[in-house]
Motif scaffolding. Structure first.
Motif, PDB file in Angstrom:
ATOM      1  N   ARG A   1      11.596   6.011 -29.087  1.00 13.39           N
ATOM      2  CA  ARG A   1      12.189   6.838 -29.845  1.00 13.39           C
ATOM      3  C   ARG A   1      13.483   5.963 -30.390  1.00 13.39           C
ATOM      4  O   ARG A   1      14.003   6.248 -31.654  1.00 13.39           O
ATOM      5  CB  ARG A   1      12.629   8.033 -29.439  1.00 13.39           C
ATOM      6  CG  ARG A   1      11.577   9.230 -29.267  1.00 13.39           C
ATOM      7  CD  ARG A   1      11.769  10.207 -28.781  1.00 13.39           C
ATOM      8  NE  ARG A   1      10.767  11.412 -28.525  1.00 13.39           N
ATOM      9  CZ  ARG A   1      10.723  12.786 -28.276  1.00 13.39           C
ATOM     10  NH1 ARG A   1      12.043  12.893 -27.390  1.00 13.39           N
ATOM     11  NH2 ARG A   1       9.841  13.428 -28.326  1.00 13.39           N
TER      12      ARG A   1
ATOM     13  N   LEU B   1      15.732  13.779 -36.057  1.00 15.57           N
ATOM     14  CA  LEU B   1      16.838  12.645 -36.346  1.00 15.57           C
ATOM     15  C   LEU B   1      17.662  13.357 -37.792  1.00 15.57           C
ATOM     16  O   LEU B   1      17.069  13.745 -38.595  1.00 15.57           O
ATOM     17  CB  LEU B   1      16.413  11.353 -36.832  1.00 15.57           C
ATOM     18  CG  LEU B   1      15.622  10.779 -35.704  1.00 15.57           C
ATOM     19  CD1 LEU B   1      15.102   9.227 -36.477  1.00 15.57           C
ATOM     20  CD2 LEU B   1      16.480  10.316 -34.539  1.00 15.57           C
TER      21      LEU B   1
ATOM     22  N   ILE C   1       9.187   6.857 -23.682  1.00 14.59           N
ATOM     23  CA  ILE C   1       9.229   7.877 -24.724  1.00 14.59           C
ATOM     24  C   ILE C   1      10.558   7.447 -25.325  1.00 14.59           C
ATOM     25  O   ILE C   1      10.783   7.333 -26.698  1.00 14.59           O
ATOM     26  CB  ILE C   1       9.209   9.183 -24.516  1.00 14.59           C
ATOM     27  CG1 ILE C   1       7.581   9.524 -24.016  1.00 14.59           C
ATOM     28  CG2 ILE C   1       9.429  10.202 -25.508  1.00 14.59           C
ATOM     29  CD1 ILE C   1       7.347  11.028 -23.519  1.00 14.59           C
ATOM     30  N   ASP C   2      11.530   7.470 -24.544  1.00  8.11           N
ATOM     31  CA  ASP C   2      12.960   6.998 -24.879  1.00  8.11           C
ATOM     32  C   ASP C   2      13.049   5.861 -25.622  1.00  8.11           C
ATOM     33  O   ASP C   2      13.694   5.644 -26.684  1.00  8.11           O
ATOM     34  CB  ASP C   2      13.844   7.196 -23.857  1.00  8.11           C
ATOM     35  CG  ASP C   2      14.008   8.759 -23.259  1.00  8.11           C
ATOM     36  OD1 ASP C   2      13.653   9.780 -24.231  1.00  8.11           O
ATOM     37  OD2 ASP C   2      14.620   8.924 -22.222  1.00  8.11           O
TER      38      ASP C   2
ATOM     39  N   ARG D   1       9.026  18.337 -31.842  1.00  9.82           N
ATOM     40  CA  ARG D   1       9.189  17.299 -30.783  1.00  9.82           C
ATOM     41  C   ARG D   1      10.284  16.371 -30.873  1.00  9.82           C
ATOM     42  O   ARG D   1      10.728  16.019 -29.777  1.00  9.82           O
ATOM     43  CB  ARG D   1       7.847  16.563 -30.714  1.00  9.82           C
ATOM     44  CG  ARG D   1       6.484  17.405 -30.426  1.00  9.82           C
ATOM     45  CD  ARG D   1       6.680  17.905 -29.329  1.00  9.82           C
ATOM     46  NE  ARG D   1       5.411  18.803 -28.783  1.00  9.82           N
ATOM     47  CZ  ARG D   1       4.295  18.190 -28.374  1.00  9.82           C
ATOM     48  NH1 ARG D   1       4.143  17.131 -28.224  1.00  9.82           N
ATOM     49  NH2 ARG D   1       3.200  18.995 -28.210  1.00  9.82           N
ATOM     50  N   PHE D   2      10.596  15.926 -31.959  1.00 12.63           N
ATOM     51  CA  PHE D   2      11.839  14.808 -32.065  1.00 12.63           C
ATOM     52  C   PHE D   2      12.302  14.889 -33.663  1.00 12.63           C
ATOM     53  O   PHE D   2      11.556  15.263 -34.498  1.00 12.63           O
ATOM     54  CB  PHE D   2      11.091  13.851 -31.978  1.00 12.63           C
ATOM     55  CG  PHE D   2      12.047  12.440 -32.244  1.00 12.63           C
ATOM     56  CD1 PHE D   2      13.287  12.272 -31.146  1.00 12.63           C
ATOM     57  CD2 PHE D   2      11.839  11.419 -33.104  1.00 12.63           C
ATOM     58  CE1 PHE D   2      14.162  11.364 -31.445  1.00 12.63           C
ATOM     59  CE2 PHE D   2      12.920  10.580 -33.164  1.00 12.63           C
ATOM     60  CZ  PHE D   2      13.762  10.292 -32.444  1.00 12.63           C
TER      61      PHE D   2
ATOM     62  N   TYR E   1      12.573   3.367 -32.993  1.00 14.74           N
ATOM     63  CA  TYR E   1      12.281   4.097 -34.235  1.00 14.74           C
ATOM     64  C   TYR E   1      13.452   4.567 -34.921  1.00 14.74           C
ATOM     65  O   TYR E   1      13.779   4.296 -36.067  1.00 14.74           O
ATOM     66  CB  TYR E   1      11.537   5.519 -33.804  1.00 14.74           C
ATOM     67  CG  TYR E   1      10.785   6.204 -35.326  1.00 14.74           C
ATOM     68  CD1 TYR E   1       9.624   5.378 -35.982  1.00 14.74           C
ATOM     69  CD2 TYR E   1      11.337   7.056 -35.858  1.00 14.74           C
ATOM     70  CE1 TYR E   1       9.311   6.055 -37.192  1.00 14.74           C
ATOM     71  CE2 TYR E   1      11.063   7.640 -37.041  1.00 14.74           C
ATOM     72  CZ  TYR E   1       9.856   7.163 -37.725  1.00 14.74           C
ATOM     73  OH  TYR E   1       9.348   7.846 -38.725  1.00 14.74           O
ATOM     74  N   THR E   2      14.672   5.012 -34.343  1.00 15.82           N
ATOM     75  CA  THR E   2      15.806   5.408 -34.806  1.00 15.82           C
ATOM     76  C   THR E   2      16.579   4.091 -35.337  1.00 15.82           C
ATOM     77  O   THR E   2      17.189   4.215 -36.554  1.00 15.82           O
ATOM     78  CB  THR E   2      16.831   5.937 -33.678  1.00 15.82           C
ATOM     79  OG1 THR E   2      16.166   7.193 -33.312  1.00 15.82           O
ATOM     80  CG2 THR E   2      18.022   6.227 -34.290  1.00 15.82           C
TER      81      THR E   2
ATOM     82  N   PRO F   1      19.620  11.080 -33.309  1.00 18.97           N
ATOM     83  CA  PRO F   1      19.015  12.500 -32.564  1.00 18.97           C
ATOM     84  C   PRO F   1      20.292  13.463 -32.526  1.00 18.97           C
ATOM     85  O   PRO F   1      21.198  13.169 -31.771  1.00 18.97           O
ATOM     86  CB  PRO F   1      18.432  12.333 -31.304  1.00 18.97           C
ATOM     87  CG  PRO F   1      18.220  10.827 -31.358  1.00 18.97           C
ATOM     88  CD  PRO F   1      19.262  10.059 -31.918  1.00 18.97           C
TER      89      PRO F   1
ATOM     90  N   GLY G   1       6.094  12.511 -27.533  1.00 23.41           N
ATOM     91  CA  GLY G   1       6.322  12.707 -26.373  1.00 23.41           C
ATOM     92  C   GLY G   1       4.971  13.304 -25.719  1.00 23.41           C
ATOM     93  O   GLY G   1       5.206  14.097 -24.706  1.00 23.41           O
TER      94      GLY G   1
ATOM     95  N   ILE H   1       6.245   8.830 -29.563  1.00 27.49           N
ATOM     96  CA  ILE H   1       7.299   9.429 -30.730  1.00 27.49           C
ATOM     97  C   ILE H   1       7.150  11.058 -30.480  1.00 27.49           C
ATOM     98  O   ILE H   1       8.186  11.642 -30.220  1.00 27.49           O
ATOM     99  CB  ILE H   1       7.189   9.242 -32.062  1.00 27.49           C
ATOM    100  CG1 ILE H   1       7.153   7.561 -32.240  1.00 27.49           C
ATOM    101  CG2 ILE H   1       7.872   9.912 -32.907  1.00 27.49           C
ATOM    102  CD1 ILE H   1       8.709   7.165 -31.756  1.00 27.49           C
TER     103      ILE H   1
END
Length: 816
Positions: free
Chosen positions: A90, A123, A86-87, A120-121, A93-94, A134, A78, A76
């Protein structure tokens, strides 16, 4: 003020004043405390509303802890794995976030921050579809210190930031106007070192939409309206005058505006820039106003009822006390006036019964003492009458041989007598001793007359300076053998004459001068006339000397009969000690007083203080009293008897039943005063006299009702006469007596003016008995027996005698 009023005031002051003061002092405090309690209730209600917000934020703590338990934090963030892994992580997770936070509309952003503080990330929730995805734009970056504190915090710890107010972001997205952040470490306690933190952004403005009738205001006065962009203008300061001062103090406050509008302002939250975020809620004052009005009405009603009760109670108590007081004062007055023993049979408390018994015993004792005192007074009067007769006889018996002795000794002491010088000196000694003896006899007779009240005044205008010059010329030969200067000074500010008795003034001043000559061996004797700033005694006649002086402790006894300052002075200087005693009594008869200033060895100063005019009415009343005494046979007639001393004709003989009626005469001319008094007394009428309007009003007030007629002498001017008539009618007793004017012959217009002013008639001087009888018949409403024949035998001559003794020149008096 009556006793009833005193009791009422006493009960009001000591009975109700403490209650009234307590109500006045405590009622505002009660009202203020009640208002404070009411405000606190609103505050508690407001805080209870925001307590739901705290609970909602507490539920978000569990949510962020759940979000921080990532199964693969490295993917998450990265930090590990390739880009596809990683994508994929994520994306999963989304999808998971969209499932568990679908209905949590207040959460608008999730941010993952690495251990170094880099983003890093993230939403973001779409404002339209409400789905998480994202975002292309980077999120709002939390405060660096807040992130650092989150990285350093313990695992499973949730930290909450201050509210962030961002008008710029709120303009683009209203959800960004008021936000706060929650942060927790990623991975919880699964790792030894924090790999990063997750930041959850809450839309506080969206939550605030649920609080109706609540205003959110920034510290600069700008409104923060949830769901709307901020204006940035101090609109709240303009809408609520004085709110800026409340914000400056930073405390809870109640704002009051016009028409009873009230707002409660509370600094509820702190923003990131350190200023409080204010929350305002309207307060409805109507309940507290209704309570306040009801409380005031109830307190005033209680006080009014208590005042009414106290007044009724005071009236009842006052009536009882007043009845008791009237019975007490009336009984005591009757005891003192009539000397009759009374019995006070009072019922009630033991103290009242004992008081009645003691007053009864006192009344009996007083009656016995009064009878004894009256018997003793009659004996004293009889003894005094015998003494006066004895002194008169002795004076006559002594003066005849004494005058022969004085005449023969004077002839023998003359140089042409043919005697030797030694024989002539012996004859002169006999002459001086006889003269001293005659002086002593005259002084003793004067003291006897004064004590018996047989001294009469012959009032006239006395020129002061000529009288004093005659006295100085008379006594100057006594100083030929002494080095003593005798001088006279008259102040230019003093009146040149007074209305008094010339002979009595001469006698007083002669005594002063005789003492000064007797006790002064050298120096000077100064006779002065000065003006004083005293309305009662504006003139001072003084005799100063440089003689032996008088000690301070002896300056009072020298005015007692047969007393001198020192017994040795009588042996050295001679004298009986009667001169100053006679002088003080004569000064009192003239309406004056005597003052003395002296010190041993420094001489003495005797001053006779005089009014400008002696009391004429007092002289007339004195003559009237002595005439009554003579008519009752209480004493022998003297040479100064007045016409009032004639036995008045009884009311039955005159045909007038006067009863309690009386007549007031306002007159300064003694001839007219004496004649009118004699005529009215023949009718059985009681007569009172007055010199002016003030004394007349005082006499009317003191004598009470019964005055049927006021005979007013015409004043200096006609206007003064009219004003006096109106004043007598306006200020006199009700019903006011009739007023008649007496004066010189007047024109018809002047008489009509007097009648228009309120007078009943105008009588010309000399008073004719006919018009006077007609006036009395009209006023008293009954026939009178006053006729015009000549007065009884001896009366006319006695009128002329008094007129000769008391010659008041009306024209001189008016000119003065």
């Amino acid at each position: 003020m009556k006793l009833r009023a005193y009791i009422l005031v006493f009960l009001l002051v000591f009975g109700l004043m403490p209650l009234i003061l307590a109500a006045v002092i405590n009622l505002p405090l009660v009202l203020d405390r009640t208002s404070l309690f009411y405000q606190r209730a609103y505050l508690q209600n407001l805080r209870a509303d925001f307590r739901d917000l705290d609970q909602h934020l507490a539920s978000r703590h569990e949510m962020i802890r759940l979000l921080s338990k990532l199964p693969e934090p490295g993917l998450i963030l990265g930090e590990r794995g390739d880009a596809d892994q990683i994508d994929l992580a994520r994306a999963r997770y989304t999808s998971w976030i969209n499932q568990i936070l679908a209905d949590q509309r207040d959460v608008i952003q999730i941010l993952f921050v690495g251990a170094g503080g880099e983003q890093r990330f993230w939403l973001a929730r779409d404002p339209i579809t409400q789905e998480w995805h994202p975002s292309e734009q980077p999120p709002q970056i939390p405060d660096r210190r807040f992130l650092a504190a989150g990285l350093e915090s313990q695992p499973k710890t949730v930290m909450v930031s201050r509210i962030r107010v961002d008008p710029g972001a709120g303009a683009e997205d209203p959800r960004q106007l008021m936000t706060l952040d929650l942060t927790s470490q990623i991975g919880g306690d699964q790792t030894e070192h924090a790999e990063g933190v997750v930041v959850l952004t809450i839309d506080v403005g969206g939550l605030a939409e649920f609080y109706r009738n609540t205003l959110w205001v920034n510290h600069d006065g700008s409104y923060l309206r949830p769901g709307q962009p901020a204006s940035g203008k101090p609109e709240a300061f303009e809408a609520f005058p004085g709110l800026e001062d409340i914000f400056a103090e930073g405390k809870l406050a109640l704002w009051k505006g016009r028409q009873g509008r009230q707002m409660l302002w509370v600094p509820m939250f702190l923003t990131e820039d350190g200023f409080p975020l204010w929350v305002g809620r309207s307060v409805d004052p109507s309940p507290i106003d209704a309570f306040r009005n009801a409380l005031i009405v109830r307190v005033l009603s209680i006080i009014f009822l208590l005042v009414l009760f106290v007044m009724v109670l005071a009236r009842w108590i006052a009536a009882r006390v007043e009845h008791f007081g009237q019975e007490l004062t009336g009984g005591i007055g009757q005891i003192l006036r009539d000397g009759q023993p009374l019995r006070f049979s009072w019922q009630g408390p033991r103290e009242i019964r004992e008081l009645g018994e003691q007053l009864t015993a006192l009344a009996q004792t007083h009656a016995e003492h009064l009878r004894t005192a009256r018997a003793h007074t009659r004996e004293l009067e009889k003894s005094n009458r015998y003494k006066s007769e004895f002194l008169a006889n002795v004076s006559h018996e002594l003066r005849t041989p004494l005058n022969s002795i004085l005449l023969l000794s004077k002839m023998l002491g003359a140089e042409s007598s043919g005697l030797t010088p030694a024989q002539r000196r012996q004859a002169q000694v006999i002459h001086e001793a006889g003269r001293d003896l005659r002086t002593m006899i005259d002084n003793i007779l004067d003291i006897s007359r004064i004590e018996a009240g047989h001294v009469h005044l012959s009032l006239e205008w006395v020129e002061l300076k000529p009288m004093l010059e005659e006295l100085i010329e008379l006594l100057a030969p006594m100083l030929t053998e002494k080095p003593v200067e005798l001088r006279l000074s008259v102040s230019p500010q003093v009146r040149s004459r007074v209305f008094s008795d010339r002979e009595k003034l001469r006698q007083i001043l002669k005594n002063f001068l005789s003492n000064a000559v007797k006790f002064t061996e050298r120096g000077q004797i100064h006779v002065s006339v000065a003006a004083r700033d005293d309305k009662a005694y504006p003139i001072a006649l003084s005799v100063s000397d440089t003689g032996i002086g008088i000690p301070a402790d002896k300056q009072e006894i020298i005015f007692e009969a047969f007393q001198q300052a020192d017994g040795s002075t009588r042996r050295r200087y001679g004298g009986t000690g009667l001169g100053l005693s006679i002088s003080r009594e004569l000064a009192g008869l003239l309406g004056g007083a005597i003052e003395v200033e002296s010190a041993p060895g420094a001489g003495a100063r005797f001053s006779l203080l005089l009014p400008l005019s002696a009391d004429i009415t007092q002289t007339a009343r004195q003559a009237e009293a002595e005439a009554d005494a003579e008519s009752n046979g209480d004493g022998a007639a003297t040479v100064d008897q007045t016409p009032d001393a004639i036995m008045p004709v009884s009311s039955s003989e005159s045909g007038l039943n006067a009863g309690s009626a009386w007549v007031l005469i306002i007159e300064r001319d003694v001839k007219t005063l004496v004649a009118l008094t004699s005529d009215l007394k023949q009718l059985g009428l009681r007569v009172q006299t007055a010199a002016d309007l003030d004394e007349a009003l005082e006499t009317l007030a003191e004598e009470g009702e019964g005055c049927e007629l006021v005979l007013l002498a015409a004043q200096v001017s006609a206007e003064m006469t009219y004003d006096t008539i109106r004043a007598l009618i306006a200020k006199g007793q009700e019903p006011h007596p009739a007023v008649a004017v007496i004066g010189p012959a007047a024109s018809k217009s002047q008489i009509d003016a007097c009648l228009d002013a309120g007078a009943q008639d105008y009588l010309s001087k000399p008073i004719d008995p006919g018009p006077l009888s007609a006036l009395l018949a009209r006023v008293l409403d009954r026939p009178t027996g006053l006729e015009s024949p000549s007065p009884p035998a001896g009366q006319e001559s006695r009128v002329e005698e008094v007129a000769g003794r008391v010659d008041v020149n009306r024209q001189e008096e008016e000119t003065t």
